[in-house]
Design a protein around this motif. Structure first.
Motif, PDB file in Angstrom:
ATOM      1  N   PRO A   1       0.804  -1.233   0.000  1.00 25.10           N
ATOM      2  CA  PRO A   1       0.000   0.000   0.000  1.00 25.10           C
ATOM      3  C   PRO A   1       0.829   1.272   0.000  1.00 25.10           C
ATOM      4  CG  PRO A   1      -0.856  -1.564   1.603  1.00 25.10           C
ATOM      5  CD  PRO A   1       0.446  -2.106   1.130  1.00 25.10           C
ATOM      6  N   THR A   2       1.976   1.240   0.676  1.00 30.68           N
ATOM      7  CA  THR A   2       2.808   2.449   0.720  1.00 30.68           C
ATOM      8  C   THR A   2       3.381   2.776  -0.648  1.00 30.68           C
ATOM      9  OG1 THR A   2       3.400   1.844   2.991  1.00 30.68           O
ATOM     10  CG2 THR A   2       4.711   3.547   1.941  1.00 30.68           C
ATOM     11  N   LEU A   3       3.908   1.768  -1.333  1.00 30.22           N
ATOM     12  CA  LEU A   3       4.448   1.996  -2.672  1.00 30.22           C
ATOM     13  C   LEU A   3       3.350   2.394  -3.645  1.00 30.22           C
ATOM     14  CD1 LEU A   3       6.921   1.871  -4.535  1.00 30.22           C
ATOM     15  CD2 LEU A   3       6.358  -0.538  -4.962  1.00 30.22           C
ATOM     16  N   ALA A   4       2.194   1.748  -3.543  1.00 31.39           N
ATOM     17  CA  ALA A   4       1.083   2.099  -4.434  1.00 31.39           C
ATOM     18  C   ALA A   4       0.608   3.533  -4.202  1.00 31.39           C
ATOM     19  CB  ALA A   4      -0.078   1.122  -4.219  1.00 31.39           C
ATOM     20  N   ALA A   5       0.588   3.968  -2.933  1.00 37.40           N
ATOM     21  CA  ALA A   5       0.182   5.349  -2.640  1.00 37.40           C
ATOM     22  C   ALA A   5       1.174   6.351  -3.206  1.00 37.40           C
ATOM     23  CB  ALA A   5       0.047   5.538  -1.134  1.00 37.40           C
ATOM     24  N   ALA A   6       2.470   6.044  -3.111  1.00 35.54           N
ATOM     25  CA  ALA A   6       3.478   6.958  -3.656  1.00 35.54           C
ATOM     26  C   ALA A   6       3.379   7.048  -5.177  1.00 35.54           C
ATOM     27  CB  ALA A   6       4.875   6.496  -3.233  1.00 35.54           C
TER      28      ALA A   6
ATOM     29  N   SER B   1      -4.981   6.849  -2.693  1.00 32.40           N
ATOM     30  CA  SER B   1      -3.644   6.896  -2.088  1.00 32.40           C
ATOM     31  C   SER B   1      -3.724   7.156  -0.589  1.00 32.40           C
ATOM     32  CB  SER B   1      -2.814   7.995  -2.763  1.00 32.40           C
ATOM     33  OG  SER B   1      -2.686   7.746  -4.138  1.00 32.40           O
ATOM     34  N   VAL B   2      -4.621   8.030  -0.190  1.00 31.14           N
ATOM     35  CA  VAL B   2      -4.769   8.328   1.242  1.00 31.14           C
ATOM     36  C   VAL B   2      -5.263   7.105   2.005  1.00 31.14           C
ATOM     37  CG1 VAL B   2      -6.069   9.702   2.903  1.00 31.14           C
ATOM     38  CG2 VAL B   2      -5.062  10.799   0.906  1.00 31.14           C
ATOM     39  N   VAL B   3      -6.213   6.371   1.421  1.00 34.09           N
ATOM     40  CA  VAL B   3      -6.712   5.169   2.086  1.00 34.09           C
ATOM     41  C   VAL B   3      -5.610   4.121   2.240  1.00 34.09           C
ATOM     42  CG1 VAL B   3      -8.331   3.243   1.875  1.00 34.09           C
ATOM     43  CG2 VAL B   3      -9.079   5.554   1.326  1.00 34.09           C
ATOM     44  N   GLY B   4      -4.839   3.897   1.166  1.00 37.70           N
ATOM     45  CA  GLY B   4      -3.740   2.949   1.248  1.00 37.70           C
ATOM     46  C   GLY B   4      -2.675   3.366   2.241  1.00 37.70           C
TER      47      GLY B   4
END
Length: 221
Positions: free
Chosen positions: A74-79, A196-199
């Protein structure tokens, strides 16, 4: 009369003296058979307790390793989603356009950088977490990971909170400040930033679990 009694007494004494005293031989008890030597070393009473303790620490360390992998996605996907948030809206003609891009908002820029840093940290922390799985009795690595996890939780939570405020403003606007809701026009931009905020908040929760498990493991030591 007395002479005959004395003679009889002498005869009895001589007969008793001539006989060898009877000896009774008592057989010695047979030695008890020796107990068979045990082929396995004797375990101390606390061995089982310490093995259970190490087994529990290893399970916590393995869960820590898996949670780091789960938080990385999730962190990489949000970035990535935030860094590629760019939408252009044409009004009347192609020469009169409105553009929404993540770097136009400092909160989104900070959000993207924080997620990228956290994703990089999670990758770099995997070898240390694997070392703790192999050697659960090491307290120094656990303490190092706990301190770094706390820093990442604070950084990512601050960035996600700032981005969430901007997403809410983009969706609802602010009537008192005469700020209109831009999500009515920039649908793609708002969908990417909202996801992105949710992830990112999911990653914050996972990092908080890492902090709790790390503190619990150090306390057991």
């Amino acid at each position: 009369m007395s002479t005959s009694q004395e003679a009889a007494t002498v005869v009895l004494d001589i007969g008793a003296a001539g006989k060898a005293p009877a000896t009774t031989s008592v057989a010695a008890p047979a030695p008890a058979p020796a107990a068979p030597a045990s082929s396995q070393p004797r375990k101390s009473p606390g061995t089982f307790f310490f093995r259970r303790k190490d087994h529990g620490s290893r399970c916590v360390a393995l869960l820590d390793f898996l949670l780091r992998i789960a938080a990385f996605g999730p962190t990489l996907a949000a970035a990535i989603a935030t860094g590629t948030s760019d939408e252009t809206l044409s009004v009347f003609t192609q020469f009169f356009q409105f553009r929404a891009r993540f770097d136009d908002f400092p909160a989104f820029l900070f959000f993207m950088v924080a997620n990228a840093i956290t994703a990089g940290y999670l990758v770099l922390s995997l070898p240390f977490s694997a070392a703790v799985v192999l050697r659960p009795q090491t307290t120094g690595l656990r303490l190092l990971l706990l301190v770094c996890d706390l820093i990442m939780v604070a950084l990512l939570a601050a960035a996600a909170s700032a981005a969430a405020a901007m997403v809410d403003l983009a969706h609802n606007g602010n009537l008192r400040a005469n700020w209109v809701a831009i999500c009515m026009q920039f649908h793609g931009f708002c969908q990417r930033t909202s996801g992105s905020v949710v992830g990112s908040f999911i990653s914050v929760l996972i990092l908080m679990l890492l902090v709790i498990f790390g503190a619990f493991a150090i306390r057991k030591r």
